[in-house]
Design a protein around this motif. Structure first.
Motif, PDB file in Angstrom:
ATOM      1  N   THR A  89      49.162   1.479  21.592  1.00  0.00           N
ATOM      2  CA  THR A  89      48.991   0.613  20.418  1.00  0.00           C
ATOM      3  C   THR A  89      50.347   0.299  19.793  1.00  0.00           C
ATOM      4  O   THR A  89      51.228   1.169  19.724  1.00  0.00           O
ATOM      5  CB  THR A  89      48.082   1.287  19.384  1.00  0.00           C
ATOM      6  OG1 THR A  89      46.752   1.405  19.939  1.00  0.00           O
ATOM      7  CG2 THR A  89      48.013   0.494  18.090  1.00  0.00           C
ATOM      8  N   VAL A  90      50.489  -0.941  19.339  1.00  0.00           N
ATOM      9  CA  VAL A  90      51.740  -1.386  18.709  1.00  0.00           C
ATOM     10  C   VAL A  90      51.418  -1.871  17.299  1.00  0.00           C
ATOM     11  O   VAL A  90      50.546  -2.725  17.112  1.00  0.00           O
ATOM     12  CB  VAL A  90      52.404  -2.524  19.510  1.00  0.00           C
ATOM     13  CG1 VAL A  90      53.663  -3.008  18.797  1.00  0.00           C
ATOM     14  CG2 VAL A  90      52.734  -2.061  20.917  1.00  0.00           C
ATOM     15  N   SER A  91      52.107  -1.319  16.314  1.00  0.00           N
ATOM     16  CA  SER A  91      51.903  -1.750  14.931  1.00  0.00           C
ATOM     17  C   SER A  91      53.207  -2.314  14.377  1.00  0.00           C
ATOM     18  O   SER A  91      54.282  -2.114  14.928  1.00  0.00           O
ATOM     19  CB  SER A  91      51.418  -0.581  14.066  1.00  0.00           C
ATOM     20  OG  SER A  91      52.374   0.467  14.066  1.00  0.00           O
ATOM     21  N   GLY A  92      53.074  -3.001  13.238  1.00  0.00           N
ATOM     22  CA  GLY A  92      54.264  -3.609  12.646  1.00  0.00           C
ATOM     23  C   GLY A  92      54.507  -4.997  13.230  1.00  0.00           C
ATOM     24  O   GLY A  92      53.609  -5.628  13.797  1.00  0.00           O
ATOM     25  N   GLN A  93      55.735  -5.468  13.118  1.00  0.00           N
ATOM     26  CA  GLN A  93      56.080  -6.829  13.549  1.00  0.00           C
ATOM     27  C   GLN A  93      57.382  -6.842  14.344  1.00  0.00           C
ATOM     28  O   GLN A  93      58.053  -5.822  14.479  1.00  0.00           O
ATOM     29  CB  GLN A  93      56.206  -7.749  12.319  1.00  0.00           C
ATOM     30  CG  GLN A  93      54.895  -7.901  11.541  1.00  0.00           C
ATOM     31  CD  GLN A  93      55.036  -8.787  10.326  1.00  0.00           C
ATOM     32  OE1 GLN A  93      56.139  -9.016   9.825  1.00  0.00           O
ATOM     33  NE2 GLN A  93      53.929  -9.292   9.817  1.00  0.00           N
ATOM     34  N   ASN A  94      57.697  -8.026  14.853  1.00  0.00           N
ATOM     35  CA  ASN A  94      58.933  -8.246  15.608  1.00  0.00           C
ATOM     36  C   ASN A  94      59.040  -7.343  16.837  1.00  0.00           C
ATOM     37  O   ASN A  94      59.983  -6.567  16.988  1.00  0.00           O
ATOM     38  CB  ASN A  94      60.164  -8.057  14.706  1.00  0.00           C
ATOM     39  CG  ASN A  94      60.214  -9.093  13.596  1.00  0.00           C
ATOM     40  OD1 ASN A  94      60.033 -10.286  13.847  1.00  0.00           O
ATOM     41  ND2 ASN A  94      60.432  -8.636  12.365  1.00  0.00           N
ATOM     42  N   HIS A  95      58.063  -7.494  17.723  1.00  0.00           N
ATOM     43  CA  HIS A  95      58.066  -6.712  18.963  1.00  0.00           C
ATOM     44  C   HIS A  95      57.994  -7.657  20.174  1.00  0.00           C
ATOM     45  O   HIS A  95      57.266  -8.651  20.145  1.00  0.00           O
ATOM     46  CB  HIS A  95      56.855  -5.772  19.035  1.00  0.00           C
ATOM     47  CG  HIS A  95      56.803  -4.764  17.945  1.00  0.00           C
ATOM     48  ND1 HIS A  95      57.659  -3.678  17.869  1.00  0.00           N
ATOM     49  CD2 HIS A  95      55.958  -4.656  16.863  1.00  0.00           C
ATOM     50  CE1 HIS A  95      57.349  -2.953  16.798  1.00  0.00           C
ATOM     51  NE2 HIS A  95      56.321  -3.531  16.173  1.00  0.00           N
ATOM     52  N   GLN A  96      58.724  -7.305  21.213  1.00  0.00           N
ATOM     53  CA  GLN A  96      58.424  -7.873  22.527  1.00  0.00           C
ATOM     54  C   GLN A  96      57.503  -6.876  23.204  1.00  0.00           C
ATOM     55  O   GLN A  96      57.798  -5.681  23.251  1.00  0.00           O
ATOM     56  CB  GLN A  96      59.676  -8.085  23.370  1.00  0.00           C
ATOM     57  CG  GLN A  96      59.348  -8.662  24.755  1.00  0.00           C
ATOM     58  CD  GLN A  96      60.567  -9.045  25.555  1.00  0.00           C
ATOM     59  OE1 GLN A  96      61.580  -9.439  24.984  1.00  0.00           O
ATOM     60  NE2 GLN A  96      60.488  -8.939  26.876  1.00  0.00           N
ATOM     61  N   ILE A  97      56.385  -7.335  23.688  1.00  0.00           N
ATOM     62  CA  ILE A  97      55.361  -6.437  24.205  1.00  0.00           C
ATOM     63  C   ILE A  97      55.650  -6.082  25.663  1.00  0.00           C
ATOM     64  O   ILE A  97      55.777  -6.974  26.508  1.00  0.00           O
ATOM     65  CB  ILE A  97      53.957  -7.067  24.088  1.00  0.00           C
ATOM     66  CG1 ILE A  97      53.725  -7.591  22.672  1.00  0.00           C
ATOM     67  CG2 ILE A  97      52.898  -6.053  24.476  1.00  0.00           C
ATOM     68  CD1 ILE A  97      53.890  -6.546  21.579  1.00  0.00           C
ATOM     69  N   HIS A  98      55.750  -4.794  25.923  1.00  0.00           N
ATOM     70  CA  HIS A  98      55.964  -4.295  27.285  1.00  0.00           C
ATOM     71  C   HIS A  98      54.617  -3.836  27.844  1.00  0.00           C
ATOM     72  O   HIS A  98      54.171  -2.712  27.555  1.00  0.00           O
ATOM     73  CB  HIS A  98      56.953  -3.128  27.277  1.00  0.00           C
ATOM     74  CG  HIS A  98      58.317  -3.520  26.811  1.00  0.00           C
ATOM     75  ND1 HIS A  98      59.356  -2.618  26.734  1.00  0.00           N
ATOM     76  CD2 HIS A  98      58.817  -4.712  26.405  1.00  0.00           C
ATOM     77  CE1 HIS A  98      60.438  -3.251  26.283  1.00  0.00           C
ATOM     78  NE2 HIS A  98      60.126  -4.507  26.073  1.00  0.00           N
ATOM     79  N   PHE A  99      53.975  -4.665  28.613  1.00  0.00           N
ATOM     80  CA  PHE A  99      52.720  -4.293  29.255  1.00  0.00           C
ATOM     81  C   PHE A  99      53.085  -3.344  30.402  1.00  0.00           C
ATOM     82  O   PHE A  99      53.588  -3.754  31.439  1.00  0.00           O
ATOM     83  CB  PHE A  99      52.000  -5.551  29.755  1.00  0.00           C
ATOM     84  CG  PHE A  99      51.558  -6.463  28.645  1.00  0.00           C
ATOM     85  CD1 PHE A  99      50.281  -6.363  28.108  1.00  0.00           C
ATOM     86  CD2 PHE A  99      52.426  -7.418  28.111  1.00  0.00           C
ATOM     87  CE1 PHE A  99      49.862  -7.204  27.075  1.00  0.00           C
ATOM     88  CE2 PHE A  99      52.020  -8.268  27.088  1.00  0.00           C
ATOM     89  CZ  PHE A  99      50.741  -8.156  26.569  1.00  0.00           C
ATOM     90  N   ASP A 100      52.824  -2.070  30.177  1.00  0.00           N
ATOM     91  CA  ASP A 100      53.457  -1.029  30.991  1.00  0.00           C
ATOM     92  C   ASP A 100      52.675  -0.615  32.235  1.00  0.00           C
ATOM     93  O   ASP A 100      53.237  -0.058  33.181  1.00  0.00           O
ATOM     94  CB  ASP A 100      53.689   0.218  30.125  1.00  0.00           C
ATOM     95  CG  ASP A 100      52.411   0.707  29.466  1.00  0.00           C
ATOM     96  OD1 ASP A 100      51.742  -0.095  28.773  1.00  0.00           O
ATOM     97  OD2 ASP A 100      52.068   1.887  29.647  1.00  0.00           O
TER      98      ASP A 100
END
Length: 208
Positions: A89-100
Motif C-alpha cells: 500500500t502507498v499513502s501520501g502524494q508525489n510517488h512514482q509507483i513501482h509495481f513490484d
C-alpha cells in the motif's frame, strides 16, 4: 549523211533510255532506303517504348517487394507484453509507483526496480492500469510517457473499498519511457489481495 544522222539520233535515244533507267533505279532505291529507314526507326521507337515500360514495371515491382519485406519484418517482430502488480500500500502524494510483482515480462521491457516500461520498437501499444483505494479515500494514478501525462484512472468511494481500471492506446517511439505516478490527487493507493492487487500492464499491438 542521212544515215549518219539516223545513227546519231538512235545513239541519243539509247543514251536517253539509259539515263532514264538510271534515274528511275536511283529514285526507286531511294524510296526503298527511306522505307527501310522508316521501318528501322519504327522498330527502334517500339524497342525504346518497350524498354522503358519494362523498366518502369520492374521499378514498381522492386518497390512493392521492398514494402512487403518491411511489412513482413514488422509483423514478425518479437512479442512484447508485461503485467506487474503492486504488493504494498502507498499513502501520501508525489510517488512514482513501482509495481513490484512481475507476472509476465515478454521482451523484458518492464523494469520492476523503477516501475518503468521502455519501448524497444516504434509501435502502437496498449496499456492498462488498475487502481484501488480504501473507504473514505481516493487516488488518481497518472499514466506518463517521458514527461507528459497521457491518461488517468480514479479509484475511491466514501463507504467502500473500491477498484477501477482503464485501458489506453498509445503510439510510442523506440526509447520512450512509460510509467505510473501518483502526484497530488488523492492520498491512498490500496494493495490488498482480496480485491486483486493494483496492476500495470502493456502489450505491443503492432510495430510501426
Amino acid at each position: 549523211m542521212t544515215g549518219f544522222c539516223n545513227m546519231v539520233i538512235i545513239s541519243l535515244f539509247n543514251w536517253i533510255y539509259i539515263l532514264s533507267f538510271f534515274v528511275v533505279y536511283t529514285a526507286d532505291a531511294g524510296v526503298q532506303n527511306h522505307h527501310v529507314d522508316k521501318q528501322n526507326n519504327s522498330k527502334r521507337l517500339l524497342m525504346d517504348e518497350n524498354y522503358y515500360t519494362i523498366m518502369s514495371r520492374l521499378d514498381n515491382l522492386t518497390k512493392e517487394v521492398e514494402a512487403l519485406k518491411k511489412e513482413n519484418a514488422l509483423l514478425r517482430h518479437s512479442p512484447i507484453a508485461f503485467l506487474a502488480e503492486l504488493t504494498k500500500t502507498v499513502s501520501g502524494q508525489n510517488h512514482q509507483i513501482h509495481f513490484d510483482q512481475v507476472k509476465v515480462n515478454i521482451g523484458n521491457a518492464y523494469y520492476p526496480s523503477h516501475g518503468n516500461f521502455i519501448a524497444s520498437v516504434n509501435g502502437l501499444y496498449q496499456f492498462s492500469i488498475t487502481a484501488c483505494s480504501t473507504a473514505n479515500h481516493y487516488v488518481v494514478l497518472e499514466l506518463t510517457v517521458n514527461t507528459s501525462v497521457v491518461g488517468k484512472v480514479l479509484a475511491g468511494d466514501t463507504g467502500y473499498d473500491e477498484c477501477s481500471s482503464k485501458t489506453f492506446l498509445i503510439q510510442l517511439s523506440s526509447g520512450d519511457d512509460v510509467f505510473v505516478q501518483h502526484k497530488s490527487q488523492g492520498d491512498y493507493l490500496l494493495s490488498a489481495s482480496a480485491y486483486g492487487f493494483p496492476s500495470f500492464s502493456g502489450v505491443l499491438l503492432r510495430a510501426l
